[in-house]
Design a protein around this motif. Structure first.
Motif, PDB file in Angstrom:
ATOM      1  N   GLN A 306      40.352  24.756  41.317  1.00  0.00           N
ATOM      2  CA  GLN A 306      38.986  25.181  41.842  1.00  0.00           C
ATOM      3  C   GLN A 306      38.320  24.070  42.973  1.00  0.00           C
ATOM      4  O   GLN A 306      37.598  24.537  43.654  1.00  0.00           O
ATOM      5  CB  GLN A 306      37.888  25.635  40.738  1.00  0.00           C
ATOM      6  N   GLN A 330      39.362  34.798  43.382  1.00  0.00           N
ATOM      7  CA  GLN A 330      38.522  35.116  42.133  1.00  0.00           C
ATOM      8  C   GLN A 330      38.582  33.652  41.645  1.00  0.00           C
ATOM      9  O   GLN A 330      39.277  32.872  41.224  1.00  0.00           O
ATOM     10  CB  GLN A 330      39.064  35.955  41.112  1.00  0.00           C
ATOM     11  N   MET A 331      37.228  33.114  41.356  1.00  0.00           N
ATOM     12  CA  MET A 331      37.150  31.864  40.587  1.00  0.00           C
ATOM     13  C   MET A 331      36.859  32.053  39.135  1.00  0.00           C
ATOM     14  O   MET A 331      35.546  32.366  38.566  1.00  0.00           O
ATOM     15  CB  MET A 331      36.126  31.051  41.186  1.00  0.00           C
ATOM     16  N   LEU A 333      36.121  31.676  35.582  1.00  0.00           N
ATOM     17  CA  LEU A 333      35.434  30.601  34.806  1.00  0.00           C
ATOM     18  C   LEU A 333      35.998  30.821  33.306  1.00  0.00           C
ATOM     19  O   LEU A 333      35.728  31.630  32.736  1.00  0.00           O
ATOM     20  CB  LEU A 333      33.764  30.846  34.640  1.00  0.00           C
ATOM     21  N   SER A 337      37.624  25.385  33.632  1.00  0.00           N
ATOM     22  CA  SER A 337      36.794  25.198  34.662  1.00  0.00           C
ATOM     23  C   SER A 337      36.033  23.898  34.851  1.00  0.00           C
ATOM     24  O   SER A 337      35.539  23.223  33.662  1.00  0.00           O
ATOM     25  CB  SER A 337      36.036  26.521  34.862  1.00  0.00           C
ATOM     26  N   ALA A 341      33.232  24.261  40.286  1.00  0.00           N
ATOM     27  CA  ALA A 341      33.369  25.592  39.969  1.00  0.00           C
ATOM     28  C   ALA A 341      31.930  26.421  39.351  1.00  0.00           C
ATOM     29  O   ALA A 341      31.647  27.568  40.065  1.00  0.00           O
ATOM     30  CB  ALA A 341      34.406  25.953  39.245  1.00  0.00           C
ATOM     31  N   VAL A 342      31.353  25.892  38.319  1.00  0.00           N
ATOM     32  CA  VAL A 342      30.138  26.457  37.799  1.00  0.00           C
ATOM     33  C   VAL A 342      28.799  26.578  38.547  1.00  0.00           C
ATOM     34  O   VAL A 342      28.184  27.369  38.832  1.00  0.00           O
ATOM     35  CB  VAL A 342      30.047  25.779  36.361  1.00  0.00           C
ATOM     36  N   ARG A 345      29.311  29.041  41.607  1.00  0.00           N
ATOM     37  CA  ARG A 345      29.139  30.220  41.013  1.00  0.00           C
ATOM     38  C   ARG A 345      27.703  30.610  40.700  1.00  0.00           C
ATOM     39  O   ARG A 345      27.051  31.645  40.971  1.00  0.00           O
ATOM     40  CB  ARG A 345      29.992  30.618  39.671  1.00  0.00           C
ATOM     41  N   ALA A 348      25.926  31.355  43.845  1.00  0.00           N
ATOM     42  CA  ALA A 348      26.183  32.355  44.427  1.00  0.00           C
ATOM     43  C   ALA A 348      25.130  33.633  43.886  1.00  0.00           C
ATOM     44  O   ALA A 348      24.859  34.373  44.341  1.00  0.00           O
ATOM     45  CB  ALA A 348      27.607  32.658  44.140  1.00  0.00           C
ATOM     46  N   LEU A 349      24.908  33.291  42.324  1.00  0.00           N
ATOM     47  CA  LEU A 349      23.940  34.155  41.727  1.00  0.00           C
ATOM     48  C   LEU A 349      22.474  33.575  42.161  1.00  0.00           C
ATOM     49  O   LEU A 349      21.579  34.492  41.310  1.00  0.00           O
ATOM     50  CB  LEU A 349      24.510  34.115  40.126  1.00  0.00           C
ATOM     51  N   THR A 376      31.488  35.414  32.327  1.00  0.00           N
ATOM     52  CA  THR A 376      31.407  36.194  33.500  1.00  0.00           C
ATOM     53  C   THR A 376      29.953  35.897  33.926  1.00  0.00           C
ATOM     54  O   THR A 376      29.238  34.876  33.473  1.00  0.00           O
ATOM     55  CB  THR A 376      31.239  37.774  33.036  1.00  0.00           C
ATOM     56  N   ASP A 377      29.533  36.463  34.984  1.00  0.00           N
ATOM     57  CA  ASP A 377      28.343  36.310  35.790  1.00  0.00           C
ATOM     58  C   ASP A 377      27.237  36.551  34.758  1.00  0.00           C
ATOM     59  O   ASP A 377      26.263  35.887  34.645  1.00  0.00           O
ATOM     60  CB  ASP A 377      28.389  37.139  36.903  1.00  0.00           C
TER      61      ASP A 377
END
Length: 517
Positions: A306, A330-331, A333, A337, A341-342, A345, A348-349, A376-377
């Motif tokens: 990642q 797709q990363m 998590l 991970s 990567a965390v 993400r 991105a949120l 998940t998200d």
């Protein structure tokens, strides 16, 4: 291998509807075959083998339906070297704009003795007689020497020479039982093309089975030996371990074009949609780690991978997911991970954290990974929020009963504002009732396309995982859910999609799988 700057084209002969359909559990109705044939034409295959007309009325009906609508690719049917088969096949091909008759006869010692009960002279005479018979009625004839790779090379050369002299325009040399190796099949094609009279005036084709996992490798080697047509199926389905997977051979030629110097007419962006269509039609899911079309083909969980991907895509991907029809990399998590990567993400949120805050959240993330396989998200959002406000509908409780002729489901949800919503609906079965109750409670009406459940893990730690594909306003969406109870997992998978759609309406980031409240 490439000694020229010009790229030559390999013809793709698709046998998903014939050899692929012979895979146990993969039979299709004539209307289903028509749907698949349309998709194959859009994909750009050069030829579609629609079936084996002499074997069933269903295959004859499918050829009539496909011939009426699909005009660009060659449409082929399979026929034994028998007058009755040829007559039936020619009649079926009357529906095709570009017809091809595909004749076959076994040639190996094992098949000659135990299957045909014929000697070499009888095999040669049958090939001559039936190819000539067919050629009087149709110009495009492909002849296949079944079990070619286990046939004596000098006798195989005789068979090929007789077929060409009798009027065959394509010669197929199948590795019927997936027995050969790349070196052997390369040499077989090279020798026959160089030595058999008239060989350079016809198209040689490879049809490789995957019993030893070598179907794609052997097909590539056949190309190196002079084959200019490859036969295969979508997702590699077919007899026993299947056929050469079209998506794999096509992308191997595309990604390694500088080495092979060959390409195809395939619109590679249609590969994943075509794969998923076939999976829905035959009810056979694609294994996650399947090359090109598996759900993990462009997924990364390892922290090292990642981190590399975040720096430069080329570190761990040799092709773009968009080029084969996936929306993006797709990363994933999970416990492998890393912080990078965390953090990516979370950004991105919409969450930007300093080092201390990120450290705290990462520790919570690692603790969560000890309890579940994937984060998940929605899980990340729950770490960032004191309550579930704005995170979508959450499952509070559910009751499903299946007594009598109608099933009933009652669901209680917590809505985005924290209010409780309860609905009870009857349906044709427990799952239908459950999904109808969820639709009534959320106001989101989804059309179910496919639905699967399976176990994840072993023993008392096993969890049920549900995955579904739905249509909403003309678009296709997929959802997943996991729980100790498969019915609850099914509800979570449905809510996964519903909440994503609701967030899209509100213009907020799309989340992932939802959890039970």
């Amino acid at each position: 291998m490439n000694t020229s700057t010009a790229t030559q084209r390999i013809r793709i002969f698709d046998t998903t509807l014939r050899d692929g359909e012979q895979s146990p559990g993969c039979s299709m109705t004539p209307p289903q075959k028509l749907v698949m044939a349309r998709a194959l034409a859009e994909l750009g295959v050069d030829a579609i083998e629609t079936g084996f007309p002499a074997s069933s009325q269903s295959d004859r009906e499918a050829m009539a339906l496909i011939g009426a609508e699909v005009h660009e690719p060659v449409l082929a049917v399979l026929s034994r070297c028998l007058p009755g088969d040829i007559e039936t096949s020619l009649k079926a091909l009357e529906a095709a704009s570009r017809p091809r008759l595909h004749l076959f006869l076994s040639t190996s010692p094992l098949h000659r003795e135990h299957k045909l009960r014929m000697n070499k002279e009888q095999v040669l005479e049958s090939v001559r007689t039936h190819v000539e018979m067919a050629r009087r009625h149709i110009d495009d004839i492909e002849f296949s020497a079944e079990d070619a790779t286990r046939t004596e090379l000098d006798f195989l050369a005789e068979v090929v020479g007789v077929a060409i002299a009798a009027g065959a325009t394509s010669i197929n040399l199948p590795d019927t039982v997936g027995f050969t190796t790349p070196d052997e099949i390369r040499e077989m094609f090279r020798h026959l093309i160089e030595t058999v009279p008239g060989a350079k005036d016809v198209v040689f084709s490879a049809h490789c089975h995957n019993d030893l996992g070598l179907a794609v490798a052997n097909s590539l080697a056949a190309i190196e030996g002079g084959a200019r047509q490859v036969e295969g199926s979508i997702n590699g389905i077919g007899e026993r371990a299947g056929n050469c997977a079209i998506e794999e051979i096509v992308m191997a030629l595309k990604v390694r074009n500088a080495f092979y110097g060959f390409d195809t007419s395939i619109d590679t962006r249609r590969i994943v949609p075509t794969s998923q269509l076939l999976s829905r039609l035959v009810g056979m899911p694609v294994q996650r780690n399947k090359a090109v079309v598996g759900s993990n083909a462009f997924a990364h969980e390892s922290g090292i991978h990642q981190h590399g991907m975040l720096r430069h895509r080329g570190t761990y991907e040799i092709m773009r997911p968009q080029d084969v029809g996936w929306p993006d990399t797709q990363m994933v998590l999970g416990r492998h991970s890393g912080r990078a990567a965390v953090e990516a993400r979370l950004r991105a949120l919409g969450y930007w954290l300093d080092e201390d805050e990120l450290g705290t959240v990462f520790e919570q993330f690692k603790a969560m990974c000890e309890k579940q396989r994937v984060v998940t998200d929605a899980d990340l959002q729950s770490l960032m929020q004191d309550d579930s406000s704005g995170s979508g509908y959450r499952l509070a409780s559910m009751t499903v009963s299946d007594a009598g002729h109608r099933a009933s489901a009652t669901v209680e949800l917590s809505d985005p504002d924290g209010n409780r919503v309860t609905e009870t609906v009857e349906g044709d079965g427990p799952v239908d009732a459950l999904f109808s109750a969820l639709a009534a409670a959320t106001g989101v009406d989804l059309t179910l396309e496919s639905y699967q459940v399976h176990s994840v893990g072993l023993g008392t730690d096993a969890r049920g995982e549900a995955s579904l594909s739905v249509q909403y306003e003309g678009e296709e969406y997929e959802g997943t859910g996991t729980s100790k109870d498969v019915i609850e997992a099914s509800a979570l998978a449905w809510l996964d999609v519903a909440n994503r759609l609701l967030r899209q309406r509100q213009g907020t980031p799309a989340g992932g799988e939802v959890a039970a409240a």
